[in-house]
Design a protein around this motif. Structure first.
Motif, mmCIF file in Angstrom:
data_model
loop_
_atom_site.group_PDB
_atom_site.id
_atom_site.type_symbol
_atom_site.label_atom_id
_atom_site.label_comp_id
_atom_site.label_asym_id
_atom_site.label_seq_id
_atom_site.Cartn_x
_atom_site.Cartn_y
_atom_site.Cartn_z
ATOM 1 N N ASN A 263 0.846 -1.196 0.000
ATOM 2 C CA ASN A 263 0.000 0.000 0.000
ATOM 3 C C ASN A 263 0.882 1.247 0.000
ATOM 4 O O ASN A 263 1.463 1.608 1.032
ATOM 5 C CB ASN A 263 -0.915 -0.001 1.222
ATOM 6 C CG ASN A 263 -1.797 1.238 1.289
ATOM 7 O OD1 ASN A 263 -1.862 2.026 0.351
ATOM 8 N ND2 ASN A 263 -2.481 1.413 2.420
ATOM 9 N N PRO A 264 1.003 1.940 -1.125
ATOM 10 C CA PRO A 264 1.857 3.134 -1.181
ATOM 11 C C PRO A 264 1.432 4.241 -0.223
ATOM 12 O O PRO A 264 2.244 5.114 0.110
ATOM 13 C CB PRO A 264 1.722 3.595 -2.638
ATOM 14 C CG PRO A 264 1.315 2.377 -3.392
ATOM 15 C CD PRO A 264 0.437 1.607 -2.441
ATOM 16 N N ASP A 265 0.172 4.218 0.221
ATOM 17 C CA ASP A 265 -0.307 5.270 1.122
ATOM 18 C C ASP A 265 -0.007 4.973 2.595
ATOM 19 O O ASP A 265 -0.191 5.848 3.445
ATOM 20 C CB ASP A 265 -1.819 5.451 0.958
ATOM 21 C CG ASP A 265 -2.186 5.976 -0.420
ATOM 22 O OD1 ASP A 265 -1.375 6.731 -1.000
ATOM 23 O OD2 ASP A 265 -3.266 5.618 -0.929
ATOM 24 N N HIS A 273 10.321 3.652 1.179
ATOM 25 C CA HIS A 273 8.866 3.534 1.180
ATOM 26 C C HIS A 273 8.396 3.204 -0.233
ATOM 27 O O HIS A 273 8.611 3.988 -1.162
ATOM 28 C CB HIS A 273 8.261 4.860 1.654
ATOM 29 C CG HIS A 273 6.772 4.877 1.682
ATOM 30 N ND1 HIS A 273 6.035 5.995 1.373
ATOM 31 C CD2 HIS A 273 5.863 3.904 1.972
ATOM 32 C CE1 HIS A 273 4.745 5.720 1.489
ATOM 33 N NE2 HIS A 273 4.625 4.457 1.844
ATOM 34 N N ASN A 274 7.766 2.045 -0.405
ATOM 35 C CA ASN A 274 7.273 1.643 -1.719
ATOM 36 C C ASN A 274 6.193 2.602 -2.208
ATOM 37 O O ASN A 274 5.234 2.896 -1.499
ATOM 38 C CB ASN A 274 6.703 0.217 -1.652
ATOM 39 C CG ASN A 274 6.080 -0.210 -2.964
ATOM 40 O OD1 ASN A 274 6.579 0.113 -4.035
ATOM 41 N ND2 ASN A 274 4.986 -0.953 -2.892
ATOM 42 N N VAL A 275 6.338 3.068 -3.458
ATOM 43 C CA VAL A 275 5.362 4.021 -4.012
ATOM 44 C C VAL A 275 4.572 3.426 -5.175
ATOM 45 O O VAL A 275 3.820 4.140 -5.836
ATOM 46 C CB VAL A 275 6.065 5.327 -4.470
ATOM 47 C CG1 VAL A 275 6.722 6.018 -3.283
ATOM 48 C CG2 VAL A 275 7.086 5.058 -5.571
ATOM 49 N N VAL A 276 4.727 2.119 -5.431
ATOM 50 C CA VAL A 276 4.045 1.468 -6.554
ATOM 51 C C VAL A 276 3.127 0.376 -6.020
ATOM 52 O O VAL A 276 3.567 -0.524 -5.301
ATOM 53 C CB VAL A 276 5.055 0.860 -7.553
ATOM 54 C CG1 VAL A 276 4.317 0.174 -8.700
ATOM 55 C CG2 VAL A 276 5.997 1.930 -8.082
ATOM 56 N N ALA A 277 1.867 0.435 -6.398
ATOM 57 C CA ALA A 277 0.903 -0.588 -5.978
ATOM 58 C C ALA A 277 0.976 -1.786 -6.924
ATOM 59 O O ALA A 277 1.175 -1.619 -8.130
ATOM 60 C CB ALA A 277 -0.508 -0.025 -5.968
ATOM 61 N N PHE A 283 8.913 -2.291 -8.819
ATOM 62 C CA PHE A 283 8.537 -1.596 -7.596
ATOM 63 C C PHE A 283 9.644 -0.600 -7.245
ATOM 64 O O PHE A 283 10.821 -0.963 -7.206
ATOM 65 C CB PHE A 283 8.322 -2.586 -6.450
ATOM 66 C CG PHE A 283 7.111 -3.462 -6.639
ATOM 67 C CD1 PHE A 283 5.854 -2.994 -6.307
ATOM 68 C CD2 PHE A 283 7.235 -4.740 -7.171
ATOM 69 C CE1 PHE A 283 4.730 -3.794 -6.492
ATOM 70 C CE2 PHE A 283 6.122 -5.541 -7.364
ATOM 71 C CZ PHE A 283 4.866 -5.066 -7.025
ATOM 72 N N ALA A 285 10.948 2.078 -4.439
ATOM 73 C CA ALA A 285 10.843 2.544 -3.056
ATOM 74 C C ALA A 285 11.728 3.781 -2.899
ATOM 75 O O ALA A 285 12.921 3.733 -3.194
ATOM 76 C CB ALA A 285 11.271 1.446 -2.089
#
Length: 649
Positions: A263-265, A273-277, A283, A285
């Motif tokens: 969950n990017p949120d 922090h992963n920003v790709v769903a 992926f 981060a």
């Protein structure tokens, strides 16, 4: 004193693993404090964050860090780095994005390179009598979105998630239960929380430091909006519909799972922090601008701006790695790939290193003592049969033919780097001795043979052992072929039956297998304070006695009760270890457990310390030349803190 102690440093010297051991009776309180750090003259802003800071999108570095940040101390093998760049890695499936949590290794407490426990997210941890755990958070620590990280995140998780029947139908994690007793959780203030039991909980600290950590907190400020106790009902209903979830509980669990990192949120405390769903083939981060660690020069970690994971077919990983498409790679690489990878070093500008694996055995055979076949159940439960099979394996041949003689031969037991190691544990019934093996099989009564020289069971069936595997690599097939050749000398025929991992496990759990092959014990270098649960029938995942393990896990509602003398003794010793009030008592329990295993051969180990290829881009610094490659403890790369890896270009 729990968790820190002095023990035989001689056994740990090869790894430089120095555990601090002291008897519990010598002190009632243990305080875990980070080592004294060098004085930082001034903080330095990260270049890639300078623009957001200048435009007011981010506060300055001094406002983003806790009042007492965790300082990664430089040592002889570590250098102060330069921020910037992307660390690229290849993974085999979408779900491997969770490795961001494994390798990021931000933990309340974690292992350092010497396998000592140190505070990380916590400023300090105090343990009283092994049962009262007081945790101090860092003042001013923030989530990746800038929201304060406080004890409210612990309270919300405990009261509104772990003890909410809709979100957690089975209740809090089993690690938080001591003889069925849940802890008393006290929020002292915004940065201090306490967990107390009436009896010691020896599992809590290792669980917090694990590769898949025990969750005691979640980002409450984010998740409350999806909880009917706190959020707007209409907004929650709209979110449920948008996510195609069944109800609010499924939505909350899906978007609030910190380990999956999908969950990017969802705010995080990890370095990236992963920003790709998902689903995705890549992926990305991005650095956490509020990460709590800095280096000795006052630079905020991580050094790398991004951690990128490209999803490819697992079989293509060696070839793509050799082509230079990864900066840091170990997943989907096996020792058999070493010469191929080594040949491409200069061309693709990387270095291939060999780290030591520390499983009890690289691969092991698991006779199923709970098989439903009456003939095989009787044989598998006869220690003489298991000893004969072990004596009938030419481990030296396996080592030379497949591993170039680089591995340690012996049983599935603790390794020389463990303070619990005794040579007899690994060597008992591990020498290749067909004459002795044949004598044991004759003693059992398996004296009749068919025309092919294969022994006959009392029922007249030929002694043909079907070893079932997950079929995930050719290594298993090659090893089993060599075992089959040597077993022919003792009148035993071996067949290999590959299947999928889940199918294999389900067949073992149901008692449909007579024998399986799997990895050996995960932690081959335990200390006296490590849990001996892998050696005791308390988990269904233990392929040698799955139904006994299921019985323990379900408190008797499923599976079968232990009905053999020595395994019952193992259970008694496990209870003694849990209740032990001194290190000496824990050592005594461990020693008897290991002695029973050496004599009974519940699992048949082969070789250990198989080197793991680790490919490192030539420009990537602070990656150890030699290391321990292990899931838990170690988190593979996690223990070596990838946020400290940097590019020297």
């Amino acid at each position: 004193m729990f968790y820190q102690f002095l023990w035989k440093a001689r056994a740990l010297a090869a790894f430089g693993v120095v555990a601090l051991l002291a008897g519990y009776a010598q002190a009632d309180v243990v305080r875990y404090q980070a080592p004294e750090a060098p004085r930082i003259a001034a903080l330095k802003e990260t270049p890639s964050l300078a623009q957001p800071v200048a435009t007011g999108k981010l506060p300055a570095i001094a406002e983003r860090l806790p009042a007492v940040p965790r300082i990664s101390i430089s040592g002889p093998d570590l250098s102060v780095g330069k921020p910037g760049g992307d660390i690229r890695m290849l993974v085999g499936r979408d779900k491997d994005v969770r490795l961001l949590i494994v390798y990021g290794y931000a933990r309340l407490v974690g292992y350092n390179e010497k396998l000592e426990i140190e505070p990380d997210i916590l400023e300090w941890l105090e343990v009283e009598d092994g049962r009262i755990f007081t945790m101090k958070l860092r003042d001013g620590h923030r989530w990746s979105d800038g929201a304060p990280f406080t004890t409210e995140d612990f309270r919300y998780y405990w009261e509104d998630v772990a003890n909410n029947e809709e979100l957690s139908p089975v209740g809090p994690d089993v690690t938080l239960r001591v003889d069925g007793e849940l802890p008393v959780v006290e929020v002292i203030d915004e940065t201090t929380i306490r967990y107390s039991w009436s009896k010691p909980n020896p599992f809590l600290i290792p669980a917090m430091a694990g590769a898949r950590p025990l969750d005691l907190f979640v980002p409450a400020h984010y998740l409350k909006q999806f909880h009917p106790k706190y959020g707007d009902a209409a907004a929650i209903e709209a979110a449920i519909e948008a996510a195609s979830a069944r109800n609010w509980a499924q939505l909350h669990n899906r978007i609030g799972n910190m380990y999956r990192a999908t969950n990017p949120d969802l705010p995080t405390l990890q370095p990236w922090h992963n920003v790709v769903a998902p689903p995705s083939t890549r992926f990305i981060a991005e650095r956490n601008p509020y990460y709590h660690r800095i280096d000795a020069a006052g630079q905020q970690l991580p050094y790398a701006d991004r951690f990128i994971m490209d999803v490819v077919n697992g079989s293509l990983v060696p070839a793509k790695t050799a082509a230079g498409e990864a900066d840091l790679q170990s997943r989907s690489l096996n020792f058999s790939d070493y010469t191929f990878l080594k040949a491409a070093e200069e061309r693709s500008n990387y270095d291939v290193r060999l780290w030591k694996t520390v499983r009890g055995s690289q691969l092991a055979l698991y006779p199923n003592l709970n098989t439903t076949d009456p003939d095989w159940r009787e044989l598998n439960r006869d220690a003489r049969f298991r000893r004969a099979l072990s004596l009938g394996i030419n481990r030296s041949e396996i080592n030379q033919v497949i591993y170039y003689g680089l591995c340690l031969e012996g049983n599935n037991s603790v390794l020389p780097d463990s303070p619990l190691y005794e040579a007899e544990y690994r060597e008992a019934y591990a020498a290749f001795d067909p004459e002795r093996a044949n004598a044991l099989l004759d003693e059992i009564g398996l004296t009749k043979r068919n025309g092919d020289g294969i022994r006959l069971m009392p029922s007249g069936r030929p002694l043909e052992i079907i070893v079932e595997t997950a079929g995930e690599n050719t290594e298993e097939v090659d090893v089993l072929e060599l075992i089959g050749d040597s077993w022919r000398q003792i009148g035993v025929k071996l067949f290999t039956k590959p299947s999928q991992r889940d199918v294999l496990r389900n067949r073992v759990f149901a008692g449909d297998t007579m024998m399986s092959m799997w990895f050996g014990y995960e932690n081959g270098i335990p200390t006296p304070l490590s849990s001996p649960e892998e050696f005791v029938p308390v988990h269904q995942q233990s392929l040698q006695w799955p139904m006994w393990g299921q019985y323990a896990e379900t408190s008797g509602s499923a599976g079968e009760p232990v009905d053999m003398e020595k395994p019952k003794r193992l259970m008694e010793l496990y209870d003694r270890w849990i209740a032990a009030k001194s290190v000496e008592e824990k050592v005594a329990a461990w020693k008897e457990i290991l002695q029973i295993h050496a004599e009974e051969i519940y699992t048949i180990g082969l070789i250990a310390e198989v080197p793991q290829p680790v490919v490192v881009a030539s420009a990537l610094r602070n990656v150890p030349e030699k290391g321990i490659y292990n899931w838990d403890p170690g988190a593979q790369f996690g223990m070596y803190r990838p946020e400290r890896f940097w590019f020297d270009r």
